[in-house]
Design an enzyme around this catalytic site. Structure first.
Site, PDB file in Angstrom:
ATOM      1  N   ASP A 150       9.240   6.365  -2.878  1.00 29.38           N
ATOM      2  CA  ASP A 150       9.704   5.133  -3.510  1.00 29.38           C
ATOM      3  C   ASP A 150      10.580   4.377  -2.503  1.00 29.38           C
ATOM      4  OD1 ASP A 150       9.945   3.340  -5.538  1.00 29.38           O
ATOM      5  OD2 ASP A 150      11.339   4.517  -6.739  1.00 29.38           O
ATOM      6  N   THR A 204       9.447  -2.857  -3.182  1.00 24.01           N
ATOM      7  CA  THR A 204       9.684  -4.147  -3.829  1.00 24.01           C
ATOM      8  C   THR A 204       9.592  -5.254  -2.775  1.00 24.01           C
ATOM      9  OG1 THR A 204      12.025  -3.681  -3.500  1.00 24.01           O
ATOM     10  CG2 THR A 204      11.152  -3.308  -5.698  1.00 24.01           C
TER      11      THR A 204
END
Ligand code: ADE
Length: 347
Positions: A122, A171
């Site tokens: 992540d 992101t």
């Protein structure tokens, strides 16, 4: 993939960091996550890409190509990594870019992977460069290169890894280095979910939680969830608490309105932080344009939080625009917050 696999050492366990577990990774919300592609609602093209890649890789008895998911938080990047591992019948190891501080941290994880396992990283854009360099041969050749000594005495040793799949999530695709980006075979952007899909997710989650929800209740919840399944599930639990204690246990539109106004979530799904952000641009910067650093300093918030969490949805629903000189509040933002629209004579 094997049952008799050794469990990772204590050091490695620490990196598979649970010290800062996102809301939807606690065991209860995890159970609201779909475990198979057939249960996944929304993101139809992403699901179809994965279905094809998984079926083809299974037929060839190979791991699937490395995958990178890009998009705002809460849209399903981690869920899809779980699903890939489930569908491939393999184990999933989860870590994150900031948890990997040294090359050795990543090496410890890679050497524990079995054939076909899935490694999920992540916030991969926050992985230090020194760690990233170990990832290149690992992704390309399933190998790690160790260099011993320096200068004329330098020797290298190649350690073979089992074939694995790396699933990266970010992101900020723009912050990924080109060599890392180029080593992924499957790139997928996750976009905000439609209201229709969020209604389906609300109904599915309510059924799993064994709480009654009517049609209008599901629609209202979907409208206030900022296009994000993680938010639907979080708000659903708040409304469930409210109806259990303050009404008859059924989630209706009125119950959603009452429970979410207590949470500070308005009819567009905006939170206190969203409204403070908009008010800062409107009141402090006269509607903008204002740079994100300046807005963050005024709000005393992290720039990354604004860029990753706040702005994407406000841009999506047209409450702000981004120009080369900064962020501007739109007419709709003025109206939503009850300000009179300022007509600038010179702009
Ligand atoms: N729960 C969270 N995200 C979901 C999704 N995309 N489909 C079904 N249930 C979900």
């Amino acid at each position: 993939m094997t049952d008799d696999k050794q469990s990772p050492s204590n050091d490695v366990q620490g990196l598979l960091s649970r010290s800062c577990v996102p809301v939807d990774e606690n065991p209860e919300i995890l159970s609201l996550r779909p475990e198979q592609l057939s249960d996944y609602i929304g993101q139809a093209e992403v699901v179809e890409t994965l279905r094809i890649a998984i079926e083809a890789a299974m037929e060839r008895e190979e791991p699937i190509d490395h995958v990178i998911f890009h998009g705002p938080p809460g849209l399903g990047k981690t869920t899809l990594a779980h699903i890939i591992a489930n569908e491939m019948g393999s184990d999933l190891t989860i870590t994150s870019g900031p948890a990997l501080e040294k090359g050795g941290d990543l090496v410890g994880i890679l050497t524990h992977l079995e054939q076909g396992d899935v490694l999920f990283i992540d916030e991969i854009h926050r992985m230090p460069k020194i760690v990233e360099e170990f990832l290149y041969p690992a992704m390309e050749d399933f190998a790690i290169d160790f260099i011993f000594d320096k200068g004329v005495h330098a020797r290298s040793h190649r350690y073979r890894l089992k074939g694995f799949t790396l699933v990266g999530a970010t992101t900020r695709m723009g912050l990924l280095s080109a060599p890392l980006r180029d080593r992924f075979g499957i790139f997928r952007n996750l976009d905000f979910y439609s209201e229709k899909d969020l209604v389906k997710i609300a109904r599915r989650s309510a059924a799993l939680l064994k709480v009654a929800i009517d049609d209008e209740g599901a629609i209202e919840l979907a409208k206030r969830s900022r296009g994000t399944p993680r938010i639907v599930n979080r708000l659903l639990k708040r409304v469930r608490d409210y109806t259990q204690v303050r009404s008859d246990g059924v989630i209706t539109k009125d119950a959603v309105n009452a429970a979410l106004s207590l949470e500070g979530v308005d009819e567009k799904g905006l939170t206190n932080l969203d409204r403070r952000y908009l008010r800062t641009i409107i009141e402090f910067y006269h509607g903008g344009p204002a740079g994100i650093e300046a807005i963050a300093a005024t709000l005393q918030e992290e720039t990354d939080t604004l860029a990753d969490v706040v702005e994407p949805y406000l841009l999506k629903i047209g409450l702000i625009t981004r120009t080369s000189s900064g962020r501007k509040a739109s007419e709709a933002a003025y109206q939503h917050l009850g300000f009179r629209v300022q007509k600038k004579i010179f702009s």
